[in-house]
Scaffold this motif. Structure first.
Motif: not given
Lengths: 515, 335
Positions: B1-7, A460-463, A344-358, A426-429
């Motif tokens: 990440m998908p390696s297929s050609s991305s726009p 094949g990823c579900g979002i 499972i992958g998560l992209v959080p709402e608050d990128r400053h507090a929980e996303g980036i390592l500024a 990057r882990r292809r969730p």
């Protein structure tokens, strides 16, 4: 109503040939801007198009290399601009970070800006302060009390407090108010309310310059629009009647045919996530299914439980009832680490507090989720492989940066978000959870993010994507679930239901008191 | 990440990463200057005291270098111990007390219980690691503020030290230990090489293992780090344990150098180490705690103090005068 209102055709602010270079790059190339008094003037453009740089040059935060600005007939050289001079000239700024103190009262927030009324002996005259602030609040139609804690207010009220505070020292409406993305973090209803409040101020003669990425609200509220691209003014439009689609074409410069999610998959695969009467925090008995290769949207007001639901699936909120199944197997993560390990992958709402390592670099941010990949023979970090992979990742996701060793805090919001998305996938969730995936992101970066998400579903990823921006869900999702009061209150198909139907469902269903 | 050609794969406006190396902007040159500012300052200090008439004949002699390095070896280790918690975002004010505690444990094991030198050193290392583990559990598991909890740990260790020694020094340790402490190799005390090896290991762990890289991530933004799956608790606990263990190495080196143990409070070790660690963030990797910067930081302070002492300054001239200048140096260079 106000005798000092200037004639609406008169220019309140005129900037001429503003130029600013950073290193070898021209961020502003002879930009001109005319803002008429008593209008709402929207500045639009992609990240890095120059609109923020122009605001910062006007504010005196940056020293422009050339150009001048006339405010109410007074002309100033921008090369000598400084924050006190900008203030002296009558420019007022409300930044995205409002600069309010949640733990203090409204009156104290006002006084920290303009000073406390002091009696003899250094005592604060609280009664006088509260009376004054109550007057200001009434003048701005802000329905809060001077003694309320700012932290207890709704987001649109906070923004209006910041606006009123910035304008507190004007006699009539002679100041020019500049708002930098005031609605970036606001849900639909809050941003509508804020826009109505700003409209009322403008109708009473206040000049307002608005930077925004939300074209829908620009369409509703702006009297004039200036579009920036690559440090130049790309287009200008005065008068009402501008459609969001035309604006986004102006921003992208013809190379862009409007936001779309790309081709939808003909048939989603088997279920990847199945929730059966899941309870967690404010979420009560939510049942839903996400299939491989589809994007399911979660709509709903702030506080409807969207984030809580995502967090429960990701293992960072305790589940109190119901069951989850991931790819057919029972799913009960005890931590985000568990959830990540099973895909499972998560992209959080608050990128400053929980996303980036500024303060870490682009390379380090990109590698953090997959550090063990570069731990070669349990002996050393493969720096070269890491650099190559990062460079490839940055190119593939169109992250605009001065190189992979740049601190991520220096990137623009859209590029930070693209990087967070790139790193966390990057882990292809098998299942990707998105919380406000394009908050504060310009229209072109949005298109790039949507394309990435479509690529993911193709593999094949579900979002499952939660967003307060309905337009986004409409463009992006195969199905939209309306979350209300912690339960799924409705399901919509963007291909069948119109925007209006869904909007009214979101607003009416949960909010009978709507004006 | 998908390696297929991305726009999105080849946007015209995208600056490809690494393409900016064609020409160096002034900002980049300044950045490189900043990385080297601290070592250059060290060289300037050394050159100055080598030419300055009152210290010319004494400063750059083997004896003086040997004495300075030997004296700084304990501080270097304590500073190295500090880095682990500092990098993952926590203070550890107990490293000085831990070093003294290990010093006492090591000396007492030999003097009071007749243990062999290697057994005593092992015991001291274990004791230091245990103190670190306790710190780590309190900070990571019970979420106490490290600023407060490690100060408390320092006070508690002091109490134990005073209770056990009654304020008296411990003497009469294993002869081999003192011999080791006074042996020189290539003109330098052997302990200096021990310090170098330990710091080299610390540098390796911090920069060349996923663990070290994760510590930097945790220190930058713990919430983000948790959401990418880093085990915050375990890693924080380990950082404190490593800190305690390295501080204990400092304690055993202290035993070897002094031939016993003094029931000292440890603050005389903590503050120079803190100074060096923070001074070290101005060099090599500006804005970050790093091992080479810390080493140069210790040497910079030591060379300055030694030079001033040799030129006749009073003994109260210490590292304290240098620490406030750290932020100034950093700011002036446009960090």
């Amino acid at each position: 109503m106000d005798p000092h209102v200037t004639a609406p055709t008169q220019a309140a602010l005129v900037a001429r040939s503003v130029t600013k270079a950073f290193g070898g790059t021209l961020a502003l190339d002879g930009v001109g801007l005319i803002v008429r008094a008593g209008t709402i003037h929207a500045l639009l453009g992609g990240n890095g198009s120059g609109k923020s740089t122009l605001i910062k040059c006007l504010a005196g935060v940056y020293r422009a290399d050339g150009g001048e600005v006339s405010i109410a007939g007074r002309t100033l050289e921008l090369a000598d601009m400084s924050p006190p001079r900008a203030r002296g000239a009558g420019l007022r700024f409300v930044h995205q970070d409002l600069g309010l103190f949640d733990e203090l009262t409204v009156a104290e927030n006002f006084a920290l800006d303009s000073g406390f009324p002091i009696a003899r002996g250094g005592r604060i005259r609280w009664a006088a302060l509260h009376e004054h602030v109550t007057g200001v609040l009434a003048d701005y139609d802000i329905d809060v009390r001077a003694r309320d804690l700012v932290g207890s207010l709704r987001p649109s009220q906070k923004t209006m407090i910041a606006v009123a505070r910035a304008l507190a020292d004007q006699v009539a409406t002679e100041h020019v108010l500049m708002l930098d993305e005031p609605t970036a973090t606001l849900p639909e209803r809050e941003s509508r309310e804020l826009m109505r409040a700003l409209r009322r101020r403008a109708d009473r003669g206040q000049t307002i310059v608005l930077v925004s990425h939300r074209l829908g609200e620009v369409e509703q509220v702006a009297d004039a629009v200036t579009v920036f691209r690559d440090g130049r003014v790309a287009a200008e439009h005065t008068g009402p009647g501008l459609r969001a689609a035309e604006i986004s074409a102006m921003i992208a410069g013809g190379a862009f045919a409007g936001l779309s999610g790309g081709p939808r998959p003909s048939r989603p695969g088997e279920p990847v996530l199945v929730l059966d009467r899941l309870c967690a925090g404010g979420v009560r008995e939510v049942s839903l299914t996400v299939r491989r290769g589809e994007i399911v949207g979660l709509a709903g007001l702030a506080g409807a439980g969207k984030s809580t639901l995502l967090r429960a699936v990701f293992g960072s909120r305790p589940v109190t009832g119901g069951t989850m199944r991931l790819a057919g197997r029972p799913h009960a993560p005890r931590s985000p680490r568990d959830a990540i390990a099973i895909g499972i992958g998560l992209v959080p709402e608050d990128r400053h507090a929980e996303g980036i390592l500024a303060d870490l670099t682009v390379r380090e941010n990109a590698s953090v989720p997959v550090l063990s990949r570069y731990w070669r023979r349990r002996l050393f970090m493969d720096r070269r492989g890491e650099r190559l992979d990062t460079a490839a990742l940055v190119t593939r996701h169109a992250v605009r940066t001065d190189g992979i060793e740049t601190a991520v805090g220096k990137l623009s919001g859209g590029n930070q978000q693209k990087l967070v998305l790139a790193a966390r996938t990057r882990r292809r969730p098998a299942l990707l959870l998105l919380d406000e995936p394009t908050q504060g992101v310009d229209v072109m970066s949005r298109a790039e993010i949507y394309a990435t998400l479509r690529d993911l579903t193709a593999s094949g990823c579900g979002i499952l994507a939660a967003s307060t921006d309905l337009d986004e869900l409409l463009v992006l999702c195969d199905r939209i679930l309306l979350l209300s009061g912690g339960v799924v209150a409705g399901e919509f198909d963007p291909a069948v239901h119109s925007r209006e139907e869904i909007v009214s469902a979101v607003l009416d269903d949960t909010d009978p008191t709507r004006d | 990440m998908p390696s297929s050609s991305s726009p999105t794969s080849s946007p015209p406006a995208s600056a490809p990463a690494g393409a900016a190396t064609a020409h160096r902007s002034p900002a980049e040159v300044l950045h490189h200057l900043e990385r080297l500012a601290l070592p250059v300052l060290l060289v300037i200090v050394v050159v100055f005291f080598s030419l300055f008439p009152p210290t010319r004949d004494l400063f750059l002699t083997t004896d003086n270098i040997s004495v300075v390095l030997a004296n700084q070896s304990v501080v270097l280790l304590v500073a190295g111990a500090l880095l682990f918690p500092l990098i993952c975002g926590h203070f550890d004010f107990s490293v000085g007390a831990t070093a003294v505690f290990a010093n006492i444990v090591c000396a007492a094991a030999m003097s009071d219980f007749g243990w062999a030198a290697w057994q005593a050193c092992g015991l001291a290392l274990g004791a230091g690691a245990l103190v670190g583990l306790a710190n780590g559990v309190v900070v990571a598991r019970f979420r106490m503020n490290s600023f407060v909890s490690t100060l408390g740990m320092a006070t508690a260790l002091n109490g134990i030290i005073q209770w056990y020694t009654g304020g008296l020094a411990i003497i009469g340790i294993d002869r081999r230990m003192t011999t080791f402490g006074s042996t020189t190799w290539l003109g330098l005390p052997l302990v200096v090489f021990v310090v170098l090896v330990v710091l080299l290991l610390a540098w390796y762990v911090l920069t060349h293992t996923p663990y070290g890289r994760s510590l930097y991530a945790l220190g930058s933004n713990a919430r983000s780090a948790v959401l990418v799956g880093l085990p915050q608790r375990g890693y924080t606990r380990t950082a404190f344990m490593l800190s305690g263990a390295v501080a204990a190495v400092a304690g055993t080196v202290l035993t070897a150098r002094t031939g016993g143990a003094n029931p000292d409070s440890g603050t005389s070790l903590l503050f120079p180490a803190l100074t060096a660690a923070f001074l070290g963030t101005t060099g090599f990797q500006p804005g970050r705690f790093n091992v080479p910067g810390t080493i140069v930081g210790v040497l910079f302070v030591a060379a300055s103090v030694s030079g001033l002492t040799l030129s006749g300054a009073d003994t109260w001239v210490t590292a304290g005068g240098i620490s406030p200048s750290t932020p100034a140096v950093d700011r002036d260079l446009g960090a």
